[in-house]
Design a protein around this motif. Structure first.
Motif, PDB file in Angstrom:
ATOM      1  N   PRO A 120      46.360 -11.393  45.389  1.00 34.32           N
ATOM      2  CA  PRO A 120      47.537 -11.343  46.256  1.00 34.32           C
ATOM      3  C   PRO A 120      47.851 -12.733  46.809  1.00 34.32           C
ATOM      4  O   PRO A 120      46.957 -13.575  46.974  1.00 34.32           O
ATOM      5  CB  PRO A 120      47.107 -10.387  47.377  1.00 34.32           C
ATOM      6  CG  PRO A 120      45.973  -9.605  46.809  1.00 34.32           C
ATOM      7  CD  PRO A 120      45.275 -10.510  45.851  1.00 34.32           C
ATOM      8  N   THR A 121      49.113 -12.954  47.104  1.00 36.69           N
ATOM      9  CA  THR A 121      49.529 -14.257  47.621  1.00 36.69           C
ATOM     10  C   THR A 121      48.766 -14.622  48.883  1.00 36.69           C
ATOM     11  O   THR A 121      48.370 -15.776  49.075  1.00 36.69           O
ATOM     12  CB  THR A 121      51.038 -14.262  47.899  1.00 36.69           C
ATOM     13  OG1 THR A 121      51.725 -13.985  46.675  1.00 36.69           O
ATOM     14  CG2 THR A 121      51.490 -15.604  48.440  1.00 36.69           C
ATOM     15  N   VAL A 289      32.907  -3.339  44.210  1.00 39.44           N
ATOM     16  CA  VAL A 289      33.913  -2.348  43.807  1.00 39.44           C
ATOM     17  C   VAL A 289      34.985  -2.963  42.928  1.00 39.44           C
ATOM     18  O   VAL A 289      35.751  -2.237  42.287  1.00 39.44           O
ATOM     19  CB  VAL A 289      34.574  -1.685  45.032  1.00 39.44           C
ATOM     20  CG1 VAL A 289      33.529  -0.997  45.892  1.00 39.44           C
ATOM     21  CG2 VAL A 289      35.347  -2.702  45.865  1.00 39.44           C
ATOM     22  N   SER A 290      35.066  -4.269  42.882  1.00 35.30           N
ATOM     23  CA  SER A 290      36.056  -4.915  42.020  1.00 35.30           C
ATOM     24  C   SER A 290      35.605  -4.852  40.566  1.00 35.30           C
ATOM     25  O   SER A 290      34.439  -5.043  40.250  1.00 35.30           O
ATOM     26  CB  SER A 290      36.253  -6.379  42.429  1.00 35.30           C
ATOM     27  OG  SER A 290      37.084  -7.039  41.497  1.00 35.30           O
ATOM     28  N   ARG A 291      36.555  -4.587  39.671  1.00 35.57           N
ATOM     29  CA  ARG A 291      36.232  -4.528  38.250  1.00 35.57           C
ATOM     30  C   ARG A 291      36.477  -5.866  37.563  1.00 35.57           C
ATOM     31  O   ARG A 291      36.341  -5.993  36.356  1.00 35.57           O
ATOM     32  CB  ARG A 291      37.075  -3.436  37.570  1.00 35.57           C
ATOM     33  CG  ARG A 291      36.819  -2.032  38.102  1.00 35.57           C
ATOM     34  CD  ARG A 291      37.489  -0.998  37.204  1.00 35.57           C
ATOM     35  NE  ARG A 291      37.251   0.358  37.677  1.00 35.57           N
ATOM     36  CZ  ARG A 291      38.118   1.061  38.373  1.00 35.57           C
ATOM     37  NH1 ARG A 291      39.290   0.548  38.674  1.00 35.57           N
ATOM     38  NH2 ARG A 291      37.838   2.286  38.765  1.00 35.57           N
ATOM     39  N   ARG A 292      36.884  -6.846  38.308  1.00 30.10           N
ATOM     40  CA  ARG A 292      37.210  -8.151  37.749  1.00 30.10           C
ATOM     41  C   ARG A 292      35.957  -8.980  37.498  1.00 30.10           C
ATOM     42  O   ARG A 292      34.980  -8.892  38.259  1.00 30.10           O
ATOM     43  CB  ARG A 292      38.125  -8.920  38.709  1.00 30.10           C
ATOM     44  CG  ARG A 292      39.385  -8.158  39.072  1.00 30.10           C
ATOM     45  CD  ARG A 292      40.420  -8.297  37.995  1.00 30.10           C
ATOM     46  NE  ARG A 292      41.632  -7.550  38.315  1.00 30.10           N
ATOM     47  CZ  ARG A 292      42.768  -7.662  37.635  1.00 30.10           C
ATOM     48  NH1 ARG A 292      42.839  -8.496  36.620  1.00 30.10           N
ATOM     49  NH2 ARG A 292      43.822  -6.954  37.960  1.00 30.10           N
ATOM     50  N   ALA A 353      39.253  -7.022  46.029  1.00 29.91           N
ATOM     51  CA  ALA A 353      39.316  -5.595  46.345  1.00 29.91           C
ATOM     52  C   ALA A 353      40.761  -5.109  46.396  1.00 29.91           C
ATOM     53  O   ALA A 353      41.069  -3.989  45.985  1.00 29.91           O
ATOM     54  CB  ALA A 353      38.613  -5.326  47.673  1.00 29.91           C
ATOM     55  N   ALA A 354      41.662  -5.967  46.883  1.00 33.31           N
ATOM     56  CA  ALA A 354      43.076  -5.597  46.960  1.00 33.31           C
ATOM     57  C   ALA A 354      43.708  -5.471  45.578  1.00 33.31           C
ATOM     58  O   ALA A 354      44.718  -4.778  45.423  1.00 33.31           O
ATOM     59  CB  ALA A 354      43.838  -6.622  47.788  1.00 33.31           C
ATOM     60  N   GLN A 355      43.136  -6.127  44.576  1.00 33.35           N
ATOM     61  CA  GLN A 355      43.622  -5.947  43.213  1.00 33.35           C
ATOM     62  C   GLN A 355      43.410  -4.512  42.742  1.00 33.35           C
ATOM     63  O   GLN A 355      44.218  -3.963  41.993  1.00 33.35           O
ATOM     64  CB  GLN A 355      42.899  -6.907  42.262  1.00 33.35           C
ATOM     65  CG  GLN A 355      43.333  -8.354  42.389  1.00 33.35           C
ATOM     66  CD  GLN A 355      42.593  -9.235  41.406  1.00 33.35           C
ATOM     67  OE1 GLN A 355      41.368  -9.204  41.332  1.00 33.35           O
ATOM     68  NE2 GLN A 355      43.329 -10.011  40.642  1.00 33.35           N
ATOM     69  N   ARG A 356      42.322  -3.917  43.211  1.00 32.71           N
ATOM     70  CA  ARG A 356      42.037  -2.521  42.824  1.00 32.71           C
ATOM     71  C   ARG A 356      42.742  -1.541  43.747  1.00 32.71           C
ATOM     72  O   ARG A 356      43.241  -0.517  43.288  1.00 32.71           O
ATOM     73  CB  ARG A 356      40.526  -2.277  42.865  1.00 32.71           C
ATOM     74  CG  ARG A 356      40.140  -0.879  42.443  1.00 32.71           C
ATOM     75  CD  ARG A 356      38.648  -0.711  42.348  1.00 32.71           C
ATOM     76  NE  ARG A 356      38.298   0.634  41.905  1.00 32.71           N
ATOM     77  CZ  ARG A 356      37.062   1.081  41.759  1.00 32.71           C
ATOM     78  NH1 ARG A 356      36.032   0.260  42.002  1.00 32.71           N
ATOM     79  NH2 ARG A 356      36.828   2.310  41.364  1.00 32.71           N
ATOM     80  N   TRP A 357      42.768  -1.862  45.029  1.00 28.95           N
ATOM     81  CA  TRP A 357      43.407  -0.986  46.007  1.00 28.95           C
ATOM     82  C   TRP A 357      44.500  -1.760  46.728  1.00 28.95           C
ATOM     83  O   TRP A 357      44.251  -2.420  47.754  1.00 28.95           O
ATOM     84  CB  TRP A 357      42.386  -0.484  47.031  1.00 28.95           C
ATOM     85  CG  TRP A 357      41.333   0.388  46.416  1.00 28.95           C
ATOM     86  CD1 TRP A 357      41.517   1.486  45.644  1.00 28.95           C
ATOM     87  CD2 TRP A 357      39.918   0.220  46.551  1.00 28.95           C
ATOM     88  NE1 TRP A 357      40.322   2.025  45.272  1.00 28.95           N
ATOM     89  CE2 TRP A 357      39.313   1.280  45.817  1.00 28.95           C
ATOM     90  CE3 TRP A 357      39.108  -0.689  47.210  1.00 28.95           C
ATOM     91  CZ2 TRP A 357      37.934   1.426  45.732  1.00 28.95           C
ATOM     92  CZ3 TRP A 357      37.738  -0.545  47.127  1.00 28.95           C
ATOM     93  CH2 TRP A 357      37.160   0.497  46.396  1.00 28.95           C
TER      94      TRP A 357
END
Length: 429
Positions: A120-121, A289-292, A353-357
């Protein structure tokens, strides 16, 4: 380690040069805003007493590669070389401006390195803004070239994680890696990542080679001119822990040393240790929790924070003890790099985490607002002036030169006890 490139930048879209230039201008405004009239009214420490002094005494194209206090400071030496061309009265302003340019460049390059990753920005803003806005730099590094090297240790981590798309990009980032390594010896901390990527990613090799050349040159400089005021030994274990809690953990919240001293006197070290434990646990949980593939960089930043502090404790002056009172707070600047890494772990973990949620975007915005409010009291440089004002020093030196045109007056600088000798020939220009 995962088979995917160890990279924070991935994706098809690259930002336009004009966009990066706008980011640089914004970062420059922030960097300049942190300085005060005190910064612009005097030379600080090595800026005058060593770097400018050397340009006065022995100007040479090889001067940027002269070791100082155990290693090379190429960027500060080149910058002070430019400042030395200005009228003597403008030297403090020149140093402040170029120091701000260095800091703004670090912020803009971190932003550039994070393009198209999907963060996210607000997460990119946090990571780029940490060296520009976090508390510890206000103690000493802000507004002078002598301490600009701390920020290059932050930038090199992002350079080590860059994904190189073509040879031209690789050469450009290799030049950045070379400059970082020639300026800050702590760039050696990214050795494992550089070695891994040198073997695994052909396109990354120009970057690793640039870093390697810089670190090899630093090693030679250290061997030829080792640091004189350090034993190279780590302090006692509990001293090391207390120092980390004060300089790094507390310093990541506020740089008001009297506030930290009062807090520790009243509450001890336990609240700081508990806060650090919770922070680390949250960072690791969010990374898990991140899949990255970049989730591995969260514990990497946490490790770098500890490693940077241990290096500062072993080789930095004055880290033998951490005894202080409200009246004599401890100097925090030795925790600068470690603090930057610690804060980066949280900014990256939350962004991943924000990439997933995506709903966590709101949390990220709240974090930016809260951090801004907490950091405001620590935003401006804490440099203060006693009797050392450069304009007055120059005026007195010019009066002395009127009586002795071949003289070399001594001009006092900050902090107390530092000075620079300027020939009358230069003062008349």
């Amino acid at each position: 380690m995962p088979n995917n490139p160890v990279s924070i930048t991935a994706g098809p879209r690259a930002s336009r040069p004009r966009d990066v230039f706008y980011i640089f201008l914004f970062c420059l405004i922030l960097a300049c805003a942190r300085t005060t009239s005190a910064n612009r009214s005097t030379l600080y420490a090595e800026d005058g007493a060593f770097f400018l002094q050397d340009w006065l005494n022995q100007p040479s194209v090889l001067l940027p590669f002269m070791p100082y206090d155990g290693y090379l400071h190429v960027v500060p030496r080149v910058a002070t070389g430019l400042v030395s061309m200005l009228p003597v009265g403008l030297w403090p302003v020149g140093c402040v401006f170029l120091a701000s340019v260095c800091l703004a460049s670090v912020g803009a390059l971190v932003w550039k390195s994070l393009e198209s990753v999907g963060l996210p920005t607000w997460s990119r803003l946090l990571l780029a803004g940490i060296p520009l806005c976090s508390p510890v730099p206000s103690v000493e590094p802000i507004g002078n070239l002598a301490n600009a090297h701390w920020f290059f240790a932050y930038l090199i981590v992002f350079v080590a994680l860059i994904r190189v798309e073509n040879l031209r990009s690789g050469i450009a980032w290799g030049a950045v890696a070379l400059i970082c390594a020639l300026t800050e010896v702590q760039c050696a901390l990214v050795l494992p990542v550089m070695a891994y990527r040198l073997v695994r990613h052909r396109s990354f090799r120009p970057v690793a080679i640039g870093w390697g050349i810089g670190m090899a040159t630093q090693t030679v400089a250290t061997l030829l001119a080792p640091r004189a005021n350090s034993t190279g030994a780590f302090p006692d274990g509990m001293v090391l822990v207390r120092g980390y809690l004060i300089d790094v953990v507390a310093g990541s919240v506020t740089s008001r040393q009297e506030v930290i001293s009062a807090f520790v006197e009243d509450h001890g070290f336990v609240p700081l240790a508990v806060g650090l434990t919770v922070y680390v646990a949250v960072c690791l949980a969010l990374a898990t929790v991140s899949r990255r593939p970049w989730r591995w960089q969260v514990p990497h930043f946490l490790f770098l924070s500890l490693a940077a502090w241990m290096l500062a404790s072993a080789f930095g002056a004055g880290n033998s003890s951490y005894t202080f009172t409200r009246e004599t707070p401890y100097l925090l600047r030795w925790g600068t790099t470690a603090s930057l890494y610690l804060l980066a772990a949280g900014a990256l973990a939350l962004g991943l985490a924000a990439q997933r949620w995506p709903r966590l975007d709101k949390v990220g915005l709240v974090v930016i607002v809260v951090a801004s409010v907490i950091w405001i009291p620590s935003f401006r440089s804490q440099l203060t002036l006693n009797d050392t004002v450069w304009a007055s020093e120059v005026a007195e030196a010019q009066q002395e030169c009127a009586a002795n045109v071949s003289g070399v007056p001594t001009l006092d600088t900050a902090p107390s006890g530092w000075s620079v000798e300027v020939p009358c020939a230069r003062l008349r220009r």
